[in-house]
Write a protein that holds these residues in place. Structure first.
Motif, PDB file in Angstrom:
ATOM      1  N   LEU A  83       0.842  -1.177   0.000  1.00 34.92           N
ATOM      2  CA  LEU A  83       0.000   0.000   0.000  1.00 34.92           C
ATOM      3  C   LEU A  83       0.886   1.239   0.000  1.00 34.92           C
ATOM      4  O   LEU A  83       1.864   1.309   0.749  1.00 34.92           O
ATOM      5  CB  LEU A  83      -0.903  -0.023   1.236  1.00 34.92           C
ATOM      6  N   GLY A  84       0.562   2.188  -0.854  1.00 28.88           N
ATOM      7  CA  GLY A  84       1.367   3.407  -0.934  1.00 28.88           C
ATOM      8  C   GLY A  84       0.495   4.618  -1.209  1.00 28.88           C
ATOM      9  O   GLY A  84      -0.699   4.491  -1.493  1.00 28.88           O
ATOM     10  N   TYR A  90      -3.322  10.504  -3.784  1.00 29.13           N
ATOM     11  CA  TYR A  90      -3.497   9.222  -4.465  1.00 29.13           C
ATOM     12  C   TYR A  90      -3.081   8.100  -3.521  1.00 29.13           C
ATOM     13  O   TYR A  90      -2.065   8.205  -2.837  1.00 29.13           O
ATOM     14  CB  TYR A  90      -2.655   9.140  -5.745  1.00 29.13           C
ATOM     15  N   VAL A  91      -3.870   7.033  -3.507  1.00 29.28           N
ATOM     16  CA  VAL A  91      -3.583   5.842  -2.711  1.00 29.28           C
ATOM     17  C   VAL A  91      -3.593   4.668  -3.674  1.00 29.28           C
ATOM     18  O   VAL A  91      -4.461   4.574  -4.541  1.00 29.28           O
ATOM     19  CB  VAL A  91      -4.643   5.655  -1.599  1.00 29.28           C
ATOM     20  N   TRP A  92      -2.632   3.770  -3.521  1.00 29.94           N
ATOM     21  CA  TRP A  92      -2.519   2.666  -4.471  1.00 29.94           C
ATOM     22  C   TRP A  92      -2.005   1.401  -3.812  1.00 29.94           C
ATOM     23  O   TRP A  92      -1.510   1.408  -2.695  1.00 29.94           O
ATOM     24  CB  TRP A  92      -1.615   3.052  -5.629  1.00 29.94           C
ATOM     25  N   LEU A  93      -2.101   0.325  -4.596  1.00 36.73           N
ATOM     26  CA  LEU A  93      -1.521  -0.957  -4.250  1.00 36.73           C
ATOM     27  C   LEU A  93      -0.403  -1.203  -5.258  1.00 36.73           C
ATOM     28  O   LEU A  93      -0.657  -1.333  -6.463  1.00 36.73           O
ATOM     29  CB  LEU A  93      -2.591  -2.055  -4.314  1.00 36.73           C
ATOM     30  N   PRO A 127       4.870   0.963 -10.718  1.00 34.16           N
ATOM     31  CA  PRO A 127       3.740   0.131 -11.150  1.00 34.16           C
ATOM     32  C   PRO A 127       2.773  -0.136  -9.995  1.00 34.16           C
ATOM     33  O   PRO A 127       3.168  -0.635  -8.946  1.00 34.16           O
ATOM     34  CB  PRO A 127       4.380  -1.161 -11.631  1.00 34.16           C
ATOM     35  N   HIS A 128       1.512   0.208 -10.224  1.00 33.80           N
ATOM     36  CA  HIS A 128       0.517   0.083  -9.160  1.00 33.80           C
ATOM     37  C   HIS A 128      -0.894   0.064  -9.733  1.00 33.80           C
ATOM     38  O   HIS A 128      -1.097   0.352 -10.913  1.00 33.80           O
ATOM     39  CB  HIS A 128       0.647   1.263  -8.190  1.00 33.80           C
ATOM     40  N   ILE A 129      -1.840  -0.227  -8.857  1.00 33.60           N
ATOM     41  CA  ILE A 129      -3.262  -0.108  -9.151  1.00 33.60           C
ATOM     42  C   ILE A 129      -3.797   0.974  -8.222  1.00 33.60           C
ATOM     43  O   ILE A 129      -3.691   0.852  -6.991  1.00 33.60           O
ATOM     44  CB  ILE A 129      -3.995  -1.441  -8.932  1.00 33.60           C
ATOM     45  N   THR A 130      -4.325   2.045  -8.790  1.00 36.06           N
ATOM     46  CA  THR A 130      -4.849   3.132  -7.979  1.00 36.06           C
ATOM     47  C   THR A 130      -6.108   2.663  -7.256  1.00 36.06           C
ATOM     48  O   THR A 130      -7.004   2.080  -7.865  1.00 36.06           O
ATOM     49  CB  THR A 130      -5.162   4.366  -8.851  1.00 36.06           C
ATOM     50  N   LEU A 131      -6.157   2.929  -5.969  1.00 34.28           N
ATOM     51  CA  LEU A 131      -7.323   2.591  -5.150  1.00 34.28           C
ATOM     52  C   LEU A 131      -8.156   3.816  -4.826  1.00 34.28           C
ATOM     53  O   LEU A 131      -9.348   3.693  -4.528  1.00 34.28           O
ATOM     54  CB  LEU A 131      -6.881   1.919  -3.849  1.00 34.28           C
ATOM     55  N   GLY A 132      -7.542   4.996  -4.861  1.00 32.88           N
ATOM     56  CA  GLY A 132      -8.304   6.182  -4.532  1.00 32.88           C
ATOM     57  C   GLY A 132      -7.563   7.464  -4.769  1.00 32.88           C
ATOM     58  O   GLY A 132      -6.343   7.488  -4.909  1.00 32.88           O
ATOM     59  N   LYS A 136      -5.888  15.459   0.503  1.00 29.74           N
ATOM     60  CA  LYS A 136      -4.553  15.241   1.074  1.00 29.74           C
ATOM     61  C   LYS A 136      -4.620  14.965   2.579  1.00 29.74           C
ATOM     62  O   LYS A 136      -3.972  14.044   3.076  1.00 29.74           O
ATOM     63  CB  LYS A 136      -3.701  16.470   0.775  1.00 29.74           C
ATOM     64  N   GLU A 137      -5.449  15.722   3.274  1.00 24.28           N
ATOM     65  CA  GLU A 137      -5.536  15.568   4.733  1.00 24.28           C
ATOM     66  C   GLU A 137      -6.220  14.269   5.153  1.00 24.28           C
ATOM     67  O   GLU A 137      -6.132  13.862   6.308  1.00 24.28           O
ATOM     68  CB  GLU A 137      -6.225  16.778   5.383  1.00 24.28           C
ATOM     69  N   ASP A 138      -6.898  13.592   4.225  1.00 18.45           N
ATOM     70  CA  ASP A 138      -7.574  12.322   4.533  1.00 18.45           C
ATOM     71  C   ASP A 138      -6.739  11.095   4.187  1.00 18.45           C
ATOM     72  O   ASP A 138      -7.151   9.967   4.445  1.00 18.45           O
ATOM     73  CB  ASP A 138      -8.910  12.240   3.786  1.00 18.45           C
ATOM     74  N   THR A 139      -5.588  11.304   3.587  1.00 16.55           N
ATOM     75  CA  THR A 139      -4.792  10.186   3.086  1.00 16.55           C
ATOM     76  C   THR A 139      -4.472   9.158   4.167  1.00 16.55           C
ATOM     77  O   THR A 139      -4.668   7.955   3.960  1.00 16.55           O
ATOM     78  CB  THR A 139      -3.486  10.694   2.444  1.00 16.55           C
ATOM     79  N   GLN A 140      -3.993   9.583   5.300  1.00 16.83           N
ATOM     80  CA  GLN A 140      -3.595   8.637   6.341  1.00 16.83           C
ATOM     81  C   GLN A 140      -4.782   7.821   6.836  1.00 16.83           C
ATOM     82  O   GLN A 140      -4.690   6.612   7.014  1.00 16.83           O
ATOM     83  CB  GLN A 140      -2.905   9.357   7.509  1.00 16.83           C
ATOM     84  N   MET A 141      -5.914   8.469   7.038  1.00 13.98           N
ATOM     85  CA  MET A 141      -7.118   7.780   7.504  1.00 13.98           C
ATOM     86  C   MET A 141      -7.574   6.739   6.469  1.00 13.98           C
ATOM     87  O   MET A 141      -7.895   5.604   6.821  1.00 13.98           O
ATOM     88  CB  MET A 141      -8.243   8.796   7.775  1.00 13.98           C
ATOM     89  N   VAL A 142      -7.538   7.103   5.215  1.00 14.92           N
ATOM     90  CA  VAL A 142      -7.941   6.184   4.147  1.00 14.92           C
ATOM     91  C   VAL A 142      -6.968   5.009   4.074  1.00 14.92           C
ATOM     92  O   VAL A 142      -7.383   3.852   3.932  1.00 14.92           O
ATOM     93  CB  VAL A 142      -8.047   6.931   2.794  1.00 14.92           C
ATOM     94  N   MET A 143      -5.688   5.288   4.203  1.00 18.10           N
ATOM     95  CA  MET A 143      -4.687   4.212   4.199  1.00 18.10           C
ATOM     96  C   MET A 143      -4.970   3.226   5.325  1.00 18.10           C
ATOM     97  O   MET A 143      -4.912   2.013   5.120  1.00 18.10           O
ATOM     98  CB  MET A 143      -3.272   4.786   4.358  1.00 18.10           C
ATOM     99  N   GLU A 144      -5.290   3.720   6.502  1.00 16.30           N
ATOM    100  CA  GLU A 144      -5.583   2.848   7.640  1.00 16.30           C
ATOM    101  C   GLU A 144      -6.831   2.009   7.383  1.00 16.30           C
ATOM    102  O   GLU A 144      -6.866   0.820   7.722  1.00 16.30           O
ATOM    103  CB  GLU A 144      -5.735   3.682   8.915  1.00 16.30           C
TER     104      GLU A 144
END
Length: 179
Positions: A83-84, A90-93, A127-132, A136-144
């Motif tokens: 997960l990155g 942007y959040v991805w796998l 190389p990744h698959i975008t998940l979302g 910017k301020e929500d990134t950490q919460m979404v990652m969790e």
């Protein structure tokens, strides 16, 4: 990573080269994308190889260029388990196993003069698959939240696809090149 206006002034459509992996956890991934990715309804989970570009070349010319680059492309396994995110929300796998092979395919495509002028020098290829795409301020919460899903999978990569990106943002796959 295409956003905003999809119809170009000269009425050409954006196109891209990508992989639509056959994902065993596709329902889970699509649920995550439906929640966090504004493009989820326009395009299924994918790995971008040549990012959206606007060219006056014909679809047939682009197909020939991809086929020529694909001659050195062999089926391989790719595992997505990292997960990155970036600073833009942007959040991805990301790929782990098969990562280097995906980079080689990406690089080979951009070596063709059909695509070379569209190479994004401003971002390293990951190389990744975008998940979302979130605030910017929500990134950490979404990652969790996504981490709780414990998603990872391996897929056999054996097909490249070429798409037209329609004016409404939908993906219209017009060619598949099987290695």
């Amino acid at each position: 990573m295409y956003q905003g206006v999809f119809l170009i002034a000269n009425k050409q459509m954006l196109r891209s080269v990508l992989i639509f992996p056959k994902i065993t956890q596709s329902k889970t991934i699509q649920q995550i994308r439906n929640q966090y990715d504004p493009l989820a309804s326009h395009i299924r989970p994918h790995i971008s190889l040549v990012f959206p570009f606007d060219s006056n070349r014909s679809n047939q010319d682009i197909l020939k260029a991809v086929e020529a680059s694909a001659k050195t492309f062999f089926p391989f396994i790719a595992t997505f388990n990292k997960l990155g995110h970036d600073d833009n929300g942007y959040v991805w796998l990301a790929a782990s196993t098969g990562r280097q092979k995906l980079i080689e395919v990406h690089d080979a495509l951009y070596e063709d003069n059909c695509f070379s002028s569209f190479l994004r020098q401003d971002i390293p290829y990951n190389p990744h698959i975008t998940l979302g795409k979130v605030k910017k301020e929500d990134t950490q919460m979404v990652m969790e939240e996504i981490e709780k899903q414990n998603i990872f999978f391996s897929v056999l990569i054996e097909t490249l696809s070429i798409e037209n990106i329609l004016p409404n943002g939908d993906s219209n796959e017009f060619a598949q090149i099987k290695s």
